[in-house]
Design a protein around this motif. Structure first.
Motif, PDB file in Angstrom:
ATOM      1  N   VAL A   1      29.501  45.819  43.923  1.00 21.05           N
ATOM      2  CA  VAL A   1      30.017  44.900  44.944  1.00 21.05           C
ATOM      3  C   VAL A   1      28.910  44.312  45.817  1.00 21.05           C
ATOM      4  CG1 VAL A   1      31.442  44.752  47.021  1.00 21.05           C
ATOM      5  CG2 VAL A   1      32.364  45.795  44.955  1.00 21.05           C
ATOM      6  N   PRO A   2      27.990  45.113  46.390  1.00 24.40           N
ATOM      7  CA  PRO A   2      26.943  44.503  47.228  1.00 24.40           C
ATOM      8  C   PRO A   2      26.070  43.521  46.472  1.00 24.40           C
ATOM      9  CG  PRO A   2      27.053  46.878  47.574  1.00 24.40           C
ATOM     10  CD  PRO A   2      27.891  46.587  46.370  1.00 24.40           C
ATOM     11  N   ALA A   3      25.777  43.817  45.202  1.00 22.75           N
ATOM     12  CA  ALA A   3      24.948  42.907  44.410  1.00 22.75           C
ATOM     13  C   ALA A   3      25.684  41.598  44.145  1.00 22.75           C
ATOM     14  CB  ALA A   3      24.547  43.572  43.100  1.00 22.75           C
ATOM     15  N   ILE A   4      26.991  41.682  43.911  1.00 19.22           N
ATOM     16  CA  ILE A   4      27.769  40.466  43.663  1.00 19.22           C
ATOM     17  C   ILE A   4      27.849  39.616  44.925  1.00 19.22           C
ATOM     18  CG2 ILE A   4      30.064  39.578  43.109  1.00 19.22           C
ATOM     19  CD1 ILE A   4      30.432  42.093  41.323  1.00 19.22           C
ATOM     20  N   THR A   5      28.216  40.230  46.041  1.00 21.93           N
ATOM     21  CA  THR A   5      28.424  39.459  47.268  1.00 21.93           C
ATOM     22  C   THR A   5      27.123  38.892  47.826  1.00 21.93           C
ATOM     23  OG1 THR A   5      28.387  41.501  48.581  1.00 21.93           O
ATOM     24  CG2 THR A   5      30.540  40.689  47.857  1.00 21.93           C
ATOM     25  N   SER A   6      26.020  39.607  47.608  1.00 19.56           N
ATOM     26  CA  SER A   6      24.738  39.092  48.104  1.00 19.56           C
ATOM     27  C   SER A   6      24.083  38.124  47.123  1.00 19.56           C
ATOM     28  CB  SER A   6      23.776  40.254  48.396  1.00 19.56           C
ATOM     29  OG  SER A   6      23.453  40.963  47.209  1.00 19.56           O
ATOM     30  N   GLY A   7      24.346  38.284  45.829  1.00 16.06           N
ATOM     31  CA  GLY A   7      23.710  37.436  44.827  1.00 16.06           C
ATOM     32  C   GLY A   7      24.461  36.161  44.504  1.00 16.06           C
ATOM     33  N   ALA A   8      25.749  36.101  44.847  1.00 19.16           N
ATOM     34  CA  ALA A   8      26.545  34.914  44.555  1.00 19.16           C
ATOM     35  C   ALA A   8      26.265  33.806  45.563  1.00 19.16           C
ATOM     36  CB  ALA A   8      28.030  35.269  44.567  1.00 19.16           C
ATOM     37  N   LEU A   9      26.445  32.565  45.119  1.00 19.44           N
ATOM     38  CA  LEU A   9      26.384  31.448  46.060  1.00 19.44           C
ATOM     39  C   LEU A   9      27.555  31.515  47.026  1.00 19.44           C
ATOM     40  CD1 LEU A   9      25.441  28.451  43.727  1.00 19.44           C
ATOM     41  CD2 LEU A   9      23.927  29.779  45.205  1.00 19.44           C
ATOM     42  N   ALA A  10      28.709  31.928  46.526  1.00 19.73           N
ATOM     43  CA  ALA A  10      29.908  32.083  47.347  1.00 19.73           C
ATOM     44  C   ALA A  10      30.891  32.964  46.597  1.00 19.73           C
ATOM     45  CB  ALA A  10      30.539  30.729  47.673  1.00 19.73           C
ATOM     46  N   TRP A  11      31.797  33.566  47.340  1.00 16.20           N
ATOM     47  CA  TRP A  11      32.846  34.378  46.732  1.00 16.20           C
ATOM     48  C   TRP A  11      34.042  34.417  47.677  1.00 16.20           C
ATOM     49  CZ3 TRP A  11      34.430  38.777  49.408  1.00 16.20           C
ATOM     50  CH2 TRP A  11      33.575  39.211  50.439  1.00 16.20           C
ATOM     51  N   GLY A  12      35.192  34.734  47.124  1.00 13.96           N
ATOM     52  CA  GLY A  12      36.389  34.806  47.944  1.00 13.96           C
ATOM     53  C   GLY A  12      37.433  35.709  47.311  1.00 13.96           C
ATOM     54  N   LEU A  13      38.341  36.208  48.129  1.00 13.36           N
ATOM     55  CA  LEU A  13      39.461  37.019  47.676  1.00 13.36           C
ATOM     56  C   LEU A  13      40.756  36.391  48.166  1.00 13.36           C
ATOM     57  CD1 LEU A  13      37.983  40.537  48.494  1.00 13.36           C
ATOM     58  CD2 LEU A  13      38.530  39.712  46.193  1.00 13.36           C
ATOM     59  N   GLY A  14      41.790  36.472  47.353  1.00 15.98           N
ATOM     60  CA  GLY A  14      43.098  35.960  47.722  1.00 15.98           C
ATOM     61  C   GLY A  14      44.181  36.951  47.351  1.00 15.98           C
ATOM     62  N   LEU A  15      45.170  37.088  48.217  1.00 16.83           N
ATOM     63  CA  LEU A  15      46.243  38.052  48.003  1.00 16.83           C
ATOM     64  C   LEU A  15      47.588  37.346  47.894  1.00 16.83           C
ATOM     65  CD1 LEU A  15      43.943  39.753  49.448  1.00 16.83           C
ATOM     66  CD2 LEU A  15      45.781  41.244  50.254  1.00 16.83           C
ATOM     67  N   ALA A  16      48.472  37.934  47.099  1.00 17.75           N
ATOM     68  CA  ALA A  16      49.896  37.629  47.145  1.00 17.75           C
ATOM     69  C   ALA A  16      50.593  38.950  47.413  1.00 17.75           C
ATOM     70  CB  ALA A  16      50.376  37.013  45.836  1.00 17.75           C
ATOM     71  N   ALA A  17      51.284  39.043  48.535  1.00 17.26           N
ATOM     72  CA  ALA A  17      51.938  40.280  48.941  1.00 17.26           C
ATOM     73  C   ALA A  17      53.086  40.619  48.000  1.00 17.26           C
ATOM     74  CB  ALA A  17      52.460  40.146  50.367  1.00 17.26           C
ATOM     75  N   ALA A  18      53.495  41.884  48.038  1.00 18.46           N
ATOM     76  CA  ALA A  18      54.616  42.316  47.204  1.00 18.46           C
ATOM     77  C   ALA A  18      55.851  41.470  47.461  1.00 18.46           C
ATOM     78  CB  ALA A  18      54.912  43.793  47.457  1.00 18.46           C
ATOM     79  N   THR A  19      56.085  41.106  48.711  1.00 18.19           N
ATOM     80  CA  THR A  19      57.238  40.271  49.034  1.00 18.19           C
ATOM     81  C   THR A  19      57.117  38.885  48.414  1.00 18.19           C
ATOM     82  OG1 THR A  19      56.145  39.710  51.134  1.00 18.19           O
ATOM     83  CG2 THR A  19      57.794  41.480  51.176  1.00 18.19           C
ATOM     84  N   GLU A  20      55.894  38.369  48.303  1.00 18.52           N
ATOM     85  CA  GLU A  20      55.694  37.065  47.664  1.00 18.52           C
ATOM     86  C   GLU A  20      55.887  37.166  46.157  1.00 18.52           C
ATOM     87  OE1 GLU A  20      52.659  34.577  50.435  1.00 18.52           O
ATOM     88  OE2 GLU A  20      51.772  36.316  49.423  1.00 18.52           O
ATOM     89  N   VAL A  21      55.445  38.269  45.564  1.00 24.33           N
ATOM     90  CA  VAL A  21      55.698  38.475  44.135  1.00 24.33           C
ATOM     91  C   VAL A  21      57.204  38.477  43.877  1.00 24.33           C
ATOM     92  CG1 VAL A  21      55.434  40.071  42.192  1.00 24.33           C
ATOM     93  CG2 VAL A  21      53.536  39.746  43.798  1.00 24.33           C
ATOM     94  N   ASP A  22      57.961  39.137  44.756  1.00 20.70           N
ATOM     95  CA  ASP A  22      59.419  39.186  44.594  1.00 20.70           C
ATOM     96  C   ASP A  22      60.059  37.812  44.764  1.00 20.70           C
ATOM     97  OD1 ASP A  22      59.583  41.900  44.054  1.00 20.70           O
ATOM     98  OD2 ASP A  22      59.890  42.463  46.152  1.00 20.70           O
ATOM     99  N   SER A  23      59.641  37.078  45.776  1.00 21.63           N
ATOM    100  CA  SER A  23      60.309  35.818  46.090  1.00 21.63           C
ATOM    101  C   SER A  23      59.871  34.664  45.194  1.00 21.63           C
ATOM    102  CB  SER A  23      60.074  35.447  47.558  1.00 21.63           C
ATOM    103  OG  SER A  23      58.688  35.242  47.814  1.00 21.63           O
ATOM    104  N   LEU A  24      58.626  34.697  44.711  1.00 16.92           N
ATOM    105  CA  LEU A  24      58.076  33.582  43.945  1.00 16.92           C
ATOM    106  C   LEU A  24      58.028  33.845  42.449  1.00 16.92           C
ATOM    107  CD1 LEU A  24      55.043  32.769  46.266  1.00 16.92           C
ATOM    108  CD2 LEU A  24      57.254  31.603  46.215  1.00 16.92           C
ATOM    109  N   GLY A  25      58.059  35.124  42.050  1.00 14.94           N
ATOM    110  CA  GLY A  25      57.831  35.486  40.659  1.00 14.94           C
ATOM    111  C   GLY A  25      56.366  35.780  40.434  1.00 14.94           C
ATOM    112  N   VAL A  26      56.086  36.658  39.472  1.00 14.56           N
ATOM    113  CA  VAL A  26      54.712  37.129  39.308  1.00 14.56           C
ATOM    114  C   VAL A  26      53.777  36.029  38.823  1.00 14.56           C
ATOM    115  CG1 VAL A  26      55.003  37.978  36.929  1.00 14.56           C
ATOM    116  CG2 VAL A  26      53.321  39.049  38.438  1.00 14.56           C
TER     117      VAL A  26
END
Length: 221
Positions: A71-96
């Protein structure tokens, strides 16, 4: 350590074509019965990989310790990075399927540099704001996708460890929300908790009941 070593051949072809912010994208937790679906996005530059990334593989081919060390090598060596979440409630309401796309779009939007092309693990076309290519088995073939899979996996595993402190009966620390015998047995005895995906058949079959203490809303956004 097993499995094929991913390469940057696909990124390099896109760089030669004039793209400058090529993001690799992957998700984890799609089939889990509990917890969020998490996507990662990583934009690597055309320079050589840092020494810390030489052991990079598809996250499923690495031990927890190996993933955490990357993880430290990826986050420091990348030009940019990001994480995105879909909550369990969103999985239920929107579909997987839609929740997966939503988490991936959120990961791309979280990158400090706006991607101009995305290489995405899987075989689905995605409604992304930039051109993209879906690659079956991309997490084992493409370096930036492998890096995204590691970030997403480590983040989600840590999230499930924190949920285990509140809902220890389900064994989230060991099963990470997947349907192991211990997890299914606890569902049968106690019913689901607020972090379960109620649209999934094993959770739906378990019915109501069980722990009712809510996790803070800020942790599922």
């Amino acid at each position: 350590m097993t499995g094929l070593k991913p390469s940057r051949r696909m990124e390099a072809a896109l760089w030669r074509a004039g793209f400058r912010a090529v993001a690799g994208v992957d998700e984890v937790g799609r089939g889990a019965l509990a917890g969020p679906l998490v996507a990662g996005a990583v934009i690597l530059g055309p320079g050589g990989l840092t020494a810390g990334l030489t052991g990079l593989r598809d996250s499923k081919q690495l031990t927890p310790a190996q993933r955490s060390a990357l993880v430290p090598a990826i986050t420091s060596g990348a030009l940019a990075w990001g994480l995105g979440l879909a909550a369990a409630t969103e999985v239920d309401s929107l579909g997987v399927a839609y929740a997966t796309r939503l988490a991936m779009r959120r990961a791309l939007a979280a990158c400090a540099i706006e991607p101009d092309f995305a290489l995405v693990d899987g075989n689905d076309r995605q409604p992304f704001p930039c051109p993209h290519r879906s690659i079956i088995g991309g997490d084992g073939r493409v370096t930036s996708i492998a890096a995204a899979s590691v970030l997403a996996k480590v983040f989600r595993d840590d999230w499930m460890l924190s949920l285990d402190e509140e809902f220890s009966v389900y064994g989230f620390a060991s099963n990470k929300g997947y349907g192991t015998p211990v997890h299914l047995g606890a569902l049968g005895r106690c019913g689901p908790c607020p972090q379960h995906r109620y649209s999934f058949a094993p959770v739906r079959a378990a019915g109501g009941g069980g722990p009712t203490r809510q996790v803070a809303a800020s942790r599922v956004r």
